[in-house]
Design a protein around this motif. Structure first.
Motif, PDB file in Angstrom:
ATOM      1  N   THR A 206      -9.093 -40.706   9.834  1.00  0.00           N
ATOM      2  CA  THR A 206      -9.488 -41.176  11.153  1.00  0.00           C
ATOM      3  C   THR A 206      -9.833 -42.662  11.130  1.00  0.00           C
ATOM      4  O   THR A 206     -10.204 -43.219  10.091  1.00  0.00           O
ATOM      5  CB  THR A 206     -10.702 -40.391  11.673  1.00  0.00           C
ATOM      6  OG1 THR A 206     -11.810 -40.588  10.783  1.00  0.00           O
ATOM      7  CG2 THR A 206     -10.384 -38.907  11.760  1.00  0.00           C
TER       8      THR A 206
ATOM      9  N   TYR B  19     -12.243 -43.926  13.212  1.00  0.00           N
ATOM     10  CA  TYR B  19     -13.694 -44.006  13.378  1.00  0.00           C
ATOM     11  C   TYR B  19     -14.394 -43.537  12.096  1.00  0.00           C
ATOM     12  O   TYR B  19     -13.809 -42.864  11.243  1.00  0.00           O
ATOM     13  CB  TYR B  19     -14.146 -43.142  14.557  1.00  0.00           C
ATOM     14  CG  TYR B  19     -13.793 -41.689  14.402  1.00  0.00           C
ATOM     15  CD1 TYR B  19     -14.614 -40.818  13.695  1.00  0.00           C
ATOM     16  CD2 TYR B  19     -12.628 -41.180  14.961  1.00  0.00           C
ATOM     17  CE1 TYR B  19     -14.290 -39.499  13.533  1.00  0.00           C
ATOM     18  CE2 TYR B  19     -12.288 -39.850  14.805  1.00  0.00           C
ATOM     19  CZ  TYR B  19     -13.127 -39.007  14.095  1.00  0.00           C
ATOM     20  OH  TYR B  19     -12.782 -37.692  13.934  1.00  0.00           O
TER      21      TYR B  19
ATOM     22  N   SER C 124     -12.836 -39.769   7.517  1.00  0.00           N
ATOM     23  CA  SER C 124     -12.371 -41.154   7.562  1.00  0.00           C
ATOM     24  C   SER C 124     -11.868 -41.674   6.218  1.00  0.00           C
ATOM     25  O   SER C 124     -11.330 -42.770   6.148  1.00  0.00           O
ATOM     26  CB  SER C 124     -13.491 -42.063   8.086  1.00  0.00           C
ATOM     27  OG  SER C 124     -14.666 -41.890   7.332  1.00  0.00           O
TER      28      SER C 124
ATOM     29  N   ILE D 201     -13.944 -50.913   9.109  1.00  0.00           N
ATOM     30  CA  ILE D 201     -14.705 -50.021   9.980  1.00  0.00           C
ATOM     31  C   ILE D 201     -15.361 -48.935   9.143  1.00  0.00           C
ATOM     32  O   ILE D 201     -16.511 -48.554   9.353  1.00  0.00           O
ATOM     33  CB  ILE D 201     -13.784 -49.413  11.055  1.00  0.00           C
ATOM     34  CG1 ILE D 201     -13.217 -50.519  11.957  1.00  0.00           C
ATOM     35  CG2 ILE D 201     -14.512 -48.361  11.885  1.00  0.00           C
ATOM     36  CD1 ILE D 201     -12.146 -50.051  12.906  1.00  0.00           C
TER      37      ILE D 201
ATOM     38  N   GLN E  25     -22.298 -49.504  10.337  1.00  0.00           N
ATOM     39  CA  GLN E  25     -21.390 -49.225  11.461  1.00  0.00           C
ATOM     40  C   GLN E  25     -21.389 -50.381  12.468  1.00  0.00           C
ATOM     41  O   GLN E  25     -21.363 -50.194  13.689  1.00  0.00           O
ATOM     42  CB  GLN E  25     -21.764 -47.916  12.158  1.00  0.00           C
ATOM     43  CG  GLN E  25     -21.671 -46.707  11.242  1.00  0.00           C
ATOM     44  CD  GLN E  25     -21.935 -45.389  11.951  1.00  0.00           C
ATOM     45  OE1 GLN E  25     -21.837 -45.285  13.157  1.00  0.00           O
ATOM     46  NE2 GLN E  25     -22.289 -44.381  11.173  1.00  0.00           N
TER      47      GLN E  25
ATOM     48  N   GLN F  84     -16.563 -52.411  14.812  1.00  0.00           N
ATOM     49  CA  GLN F  84     -16.132 -51.416  15.784  1.00  0.00           C
ATOM     50  C   GLN F  84     -14.761 -51.765  16.349  1.00  0.00           C
ATOM     51  O   GLN F  84     -14.276 -52.885  16.228  1.00  0.00           O
ATOM     52  CB  GLN F  84     -17.159 -51.323  16.924  1.00  0.00           C
ATOM     53  CG  GLN F  84     -18.577 -51.024  16.435  1.00  0.00           C
ATOM     54  CD  GLN F  84     -19.628 -51.346  17.475  1.00  0.00           C
ATOM     55  OE1 GLN F  84     -19.345 -51.907  18.529  1.00  0.00           O
ATOM     56  NE2 GLN F  84     -20.860 -50.985  17.171  1.00  0.00           N
TER      57      GLN F  84
END
Length: 373
Positions: free
Chosen positions: A82, A84, A89, A232, A238, A241
């Motif tokens: 992914t 995100y 991820s 990311i 975090q 973005q």
């Protein structure tokens, strides 16, 4: 030209359970003519984010794997990492989540291979001809597979209206760079409020596109950034973005062009199944799933990715809204559940554009499984 979409409802009896119905659907799409002995077959599905429970049951996946093995192929279960930050991820977290959700070899009968490598950097740039891309970054293992079986959990989706076969392939098989290309024109951005200047992203960036400015905050040079999206994942705060800058029509068209790339060279060696079960209002990428918006409908199979998604959307829209769902009481949504969920998303764009690219037909014949003799 009309395409056939084969349909099994959820009824079962002592003569035929759902396992047997899945096998009959594979017979109806003539799976045996799509694959050859020794073919490496990518079985593409979504393992679900940790905490989500709406994904396709592993015991259903096992039926597909067993049939592929009976045809002397070499199936493997796959998905791509992914974009995100979550529990899928990177390949280690992704595989851990898959096993925790029941997709262990002992259950599904095939190895799990993450299509785009440890951090999403293993991909092949596949040529495409569309409005937006000349090439698409697809997970290497999907590209290198000889054949493809798509198993998609059909549900609502906040960006595409619904997620079915097209999303399972176009978004699901894209590398992290490919996902970023579909979602944004500008690449990642840094939240200065969150950034603590640890420098992890600076050290990790293979393109030397990230540096710390005079305030000890990360800065991404757009001229050097290739949009791989690995920063990311790396950032512990975090603070890096996605820039969600694309409007929905362009996003949908980009996703379709990526689907075209996934099927390049293997469209005639691919089959597609949509599971219209636990039809949740949002993607399985969330760490939860809300109550289903309509009752379970059944399982569809086709060799046409456009027809199967059109048929799936039509079947959902023909059903009554379930009490207790987020659409309860919204009678204005009865004819179009997906517009009811996401009023700003014209979900039909993906189907119209896919048809224009020759990926399939929106016109279909729904063919129920014939009664057992």
């Amino acid at each position: 030209m009309s395409s056939s979409v084969f349909f099994s409802d959820m009824r079962a009896d002592p003569k035929e359970n759902l396992y047997a119905k899945i096998l009959r659907l594979l017979d109806m799409v003539e799976l045996e003519k799509k694959v050859s002995p020794r073919d490496a077959v990518a079985v593409k599905l979504h393992f679900g984010e940790k905490g989500n429970t709406a994904f396709i049951r592993p015991i259903f996946v096992r039926q597909v794997v067993d049939r592929l093995k009976a045809l002397e192929t070499r199936p493997f279960i796959t998905d791509a990492n992914t974009l995100y930050v979550g529990t899928r991820s990177d390949a280690v977290s992704h595989l851990t989540t898959a096993v925790e959700h029941g997709f262990a070899f002992s259950v599904v009968g095939a190895p799990l291979i993450i299509a785009d490598g440890l951090y999403g950097g293993s991909y092949v740039d596949v040529p495409v001809r569309g409005k937006h891309f000349t090439s698409a970054s697809i997970g290497s293992e999907v590209v290198h597979a000889d054949a493809l079986v798509s198993l998609a959990h059909f549900k609502g989706h906040e960006l595409s209206g619904f997620g079915g076969t097209i999303k399972n392939l176009g978004m699901g098989c894209a590398s992290r760079k490919g996902k970023l290309e579909q979602h944004s024109n500008l690449g990642p951005k840094v939240s200065r409020k969150r950034c603590i200047g640890c420098g992890d992203c600076v050290e990790h960036c293979a393109q030397q596109a990230i540096s710390l400015d005079e305030d000890k905050k990360s800065y991404i040079d757009p001229e050097k950034c290739v949009g791989c999206g690995e920063c990311i994942l790396i950032c512990p705060q975090q603070a890096i973005q996605i820039q969600w800058s694309q409007d929905i029509p362009i996003f949908l068209e980009k996703m379709v062009e990526y689907t075209q790339a996934v099927l390049a060279g293997k469209k005639e060696k691919s089959v597609f199944l949509n599971f219209l079960t636990q039809i949740s209002p949002a993607c399985d990428c969330y760490g939860h799933c809300d109550a289903p918006i309509v009752p379970d409908i059944g399982i569809l199979a086709s060799t046409d990715p456009v027809a199967i998604d059109q048929a799936s959307a039509d079947l959902v829209n023909q059903r009554s809204i379930l009490a207790g769902s987020c659409l309860e009481g919204k009678t204005e949504c009865a004819q179009d559940k997906f517009r009811g969920l996401y009023p700003k998303v014209d979900w039909e764009i993906q189907l119209t554009y896919a048809e224009s690219l020759g990926l399939g037909s929106r016109t279909y014949e729904l063919v129920p499984l014939p009664p057992l003799k």
